[in-house]
Write an enzyme that holds these catalytic residues in place. Sequence first.
Site, PDB file in Angstrom:
ATOM      1  N   ARG A  98       0.877  -1.177   0.000  1.00  0.00           N
ATOM      2  CA  ARG A  98       0.000   0.000   0.000  1.00  0.00           C
ATOM      3  C   ARG A  98       0.906   1.216   0.000  1.00  0.00           C
ATOM      4  O   ARG A  98       2.017   1.170   0.538  1.00  0.00           O
ATOM      5  CB  ARG A  98      -0.902  -0.004   1.230  1.00  0.00           C
ATOM      6  CG  ARG A  98      -1.804  -1.233   1.339  1.00  0.00           C
ATOM      7  CD  ARG A  98      -2.583  -1.246   2.638  1.00  0.00           C
ATOM      8  NE  ARG A  98      -3.458  -2.415   2.718  1.00  0.00           N
ATOM      9  CZ  ARG A  98      -3.096  -3.590   3.243  1.00  0.00           C
ATOM     10  NH1 ARG A  98      -1.868  -3.739   3.745  1.00  0.00           N
ATOM     11  NH2 ARG A  98      -3.930  -4.610   3.276  1.00  0.00           N
ATOM     12  N   LYS A 109      -2.343  -2.992   7.314  1.00  0.00           N
ATOM     13  CA  LYS A 109      -3.763  -2.892   7.643  1.00  0.00           C
ATOM     14  C   LYS A 109      -4.093  -3.852   8.780  1.00  0.00           C
ATOM     15  O   LYS A 109      -3.583  -4.970   8.832  1.00  0.00           O
ATOM     16  CB  LYS A 109      -4.601  -3.232   6.401  1.00  0.00           C
ATOM     17  CG  LYS A 109      -6.027  -2.697   6.469  1.00  0.00           C
ATOM     18  CD  LYS A 109      -6.697  -2.800   5.118  1.00  0.00           C
ATOM     19  CE  LYS A 109      -8.083  -2.177   5.147  1.00  0.00           C
ATOM     20  NZ  LYS A 109      -8.744  -2.259   3.837  1.00  0.00           N
ATOM     21  N   HIS A 168      -2.188   3.411  -5.750  1.00  0.00           N
ATOM     22  CA  HIS A 168      -2.679   2.073  -5.398  1.00  0.00           C
ATOM     23  C   HIS A 168      -2.767   1.173  -6.628  1.00  0.00           C
ATOM     24  O   HIS A 168      -2.813  -0.056  -6.496  1.00  0.00           O
ATOM     25  CB  HIS A 168      -4.044   2.177  -4.727  1.00  0.00           C
ATOM     26  CG  HIS A 168      -4.385   1.003  -3.871  1.00  0.00           C
ATOM     27  ND1 HIS A 168      -3.718   0.711  -2.696  1.00  0.00           N
ATOM     28  CD2 HIS A 168      -5.314   0.020  -4.019  1.00  0.00           C
ATOM     29  CE1 HIS A 168      -4.229  -0.388  -2.157  1.00  0.00           C
ATOM     30  NE2 HIS A 168      -5.189  -0.828  -2.937  1.00  0.00           N
ATOM     31  N   ARG A 172      -0.142  -1.497  -6.733  1.00  0.00           N
ATOM     32  CA  ARG A 172      -0.428  -2.692  -5.924  1.00  0.00           C
ATOM     33  C   ARG A 172      -1.377  -3.620  -6.674  1.00  0.00           C
ATOM     34  O   ARG A 172      -1.201  -4.844  -6.670  1.00  0.00           O
ATOM     35  CB  ARG A 172      -1.027  -2.265  -4.585  1.00  0.00           C
ATOM     36  CG  ARG A 172      -1.406  -3.388  -3.633  1.00  0.00           C
ATOM     37  CD  ARG A 172      -1.758  -2.780  -2.286  1.00  0.00           C
ATOM     38  NE  ARG A 172      -2.625  -3.601  -1.472  1.00  0.00           N
ATOM     39  CZ  ARG A 172      -2.205  -4.500  -0.582  1.00  0.00           C
ATOM     40  NH1 ARG A 172      -0.916  -4.701  -0.414  1.00  0.00           N
ATOM     41  NH2 ARG A 172      -3.071  -5.195   0.148  1.00  0.00           N
ATOM     42  N   HIS A 181      -3.726  -9.699   2.916  1.00  0.00           N
ATOM     43  CA  HIS A 181      -5.181  -9.802   2.973  1.00  0.00           C
ATOM     44  C   HIS A 181      -5.603 -10.809   4.038  1.00  0.00           C
ATOM     45  O   HIS A 181      -5.049 -11.903   4.109  1.00  0.00           O
ATOM     46  CB  HIS A 181      -5.748 -10.246   1.621  1.00  0.00           C
ATOM     47  CG  HIS A 181      -5.708  -9.184   0.574  1.00  0.00           C
ATOM     48  ND1 HIS A 181      -5.790  -9.468  -0.775  1.00  0.00           N
ATOM     49  CD2 HIS A 181      -5.603  -7.832   0.668  1.00  0.00           C
ATOM     50  CE1 HIS A 181      -5.735  -8.336  -1.466  1.00  0.00           C
ATOM     51  NE2 HIS A 181      -5.625  -7.336  -0.616  1.00  0.00           N
ATOM     52  N   TYR A 207      -8.786 -10.304  -8.010  1.00  0.00           N
ATOM     53  CA  TYR A 207      -7.836 -10.071  -9.094  1.00  0.00           C
ATOM     54  C   TYR A 207      -7.953 -11.110 -10.195  1.00  0.00           C
ATOM     55  O   TYR A 207      -7.495 -10.878 -11.312  1.00  0.00           O
ATOM     56  CB  TYR A 207      -6.401 -10.033  -8.540  1.00  0.00           C
ATOM     57  CG  TYR A 207      -6.156  -8.824  -7.672  1.00  0.00           C
ATOM     58  CD1 TYR A 207      -6.094  -7.554  -8.235  1.00  0.00           C
ATOM     59  CD2 TYR A 207      -6.028  -8.942  -6.296  1.00  0.00           C
ATOM     60  CE1 TYR A 207      -5.905  -6.440  -7.447  1.00  0.00           C
ATOM     61  CE2 TYR A 207      -5.828  -7.829  -5.499  1.00  0.00           C
ATOM     62  CZ  TYR A 207      -5.769  -6.583  -6.076  1.00  0.00           C
ATOM     63  OH  TYR A 207      -5.587  -5.476  -5.296  1.00  0.00           O
TER      64      TYR A 207
END
Length: 286
Positions: free
Chosen positions: A133, A158, A224, A227, A250, A259
């Site tokens: 990120r 995150k 972003h 990424r 994630h 994706y």
Amino acid sequence: MGAIYEKMKADLELRGRALTTRKEYLQRARNFVAFYRQSPTVMGEAEIRKFLLHLVNEEKAGPATVHMYVAAIKFLYSTTLERPEAVAKIPWPKRPQTLPDILTGNEVEQLFREIRSLKHRGILMTAYGAGLRISEACSLGISDLDSKRMLIHVHEGKRSKDRYVMLSQRLLDVLRVYFRSTRPKGPFLFPGLIPGRPITTGAVQRVVKKAVVSCGFTKRVTPHSLRHGFATHLLEMGKDIRTIQRLLGHASIQTTARYTKVTERHIGRTKSPLDLLGTKKGEILR
């Protein structure tokens, strides 16, 4: 908001929310209170609904923006004010499942070439080369690079989770050139204008916006996007989706799986059951 602001700030810190999340929640809560110019303690569900409708109908705020306001207000009332009943019936806005624009490898290279600053180019190459990120790339410390094991240590991503990602040889070479030419002072690899603080994400966003215009891209490109490109290009290279999940940090495989919807080569490698009819492999369809 006074004391309530400070209590909400402490509540967010105690729950380990990321710095960017804390800033967003506090600002959204402030905006909500400023709209009515009265303490949130004397307001409730009716005022919250009216404010959210104002965002949607008058401000024309998008689903992502409204979602952030709902999250902030729910935290304010449920946790800080200990009044969960005030937000219990406030619905989460439905966000459209849009797919990001993905830069091709050539477009990524073009973007890098357009950026003259070694620092800015280094940040963006780090974001793409390691799938970070942009806030994670900006906040990297010099000691986070392990050139012996070829790893980057990402601190408090995150949900405040640490992880390790790959350090590519090309990225290491670029960062060494940058380091030797600028000798950044302090603990951060990419220091900002304020001593002892990293470069802001806003500064990087402005650089990318200018570079995108110069490149003539018609795709929607933000920091972003690099990424997104990292994840998509790894899938196109045939890398395991579980590995990509860990690299991206994630929590859910479903987040990573999105994706698979944007990589045409990945779709192109998938055999149609029509091609299997009448073949040995097609026996599994019986």
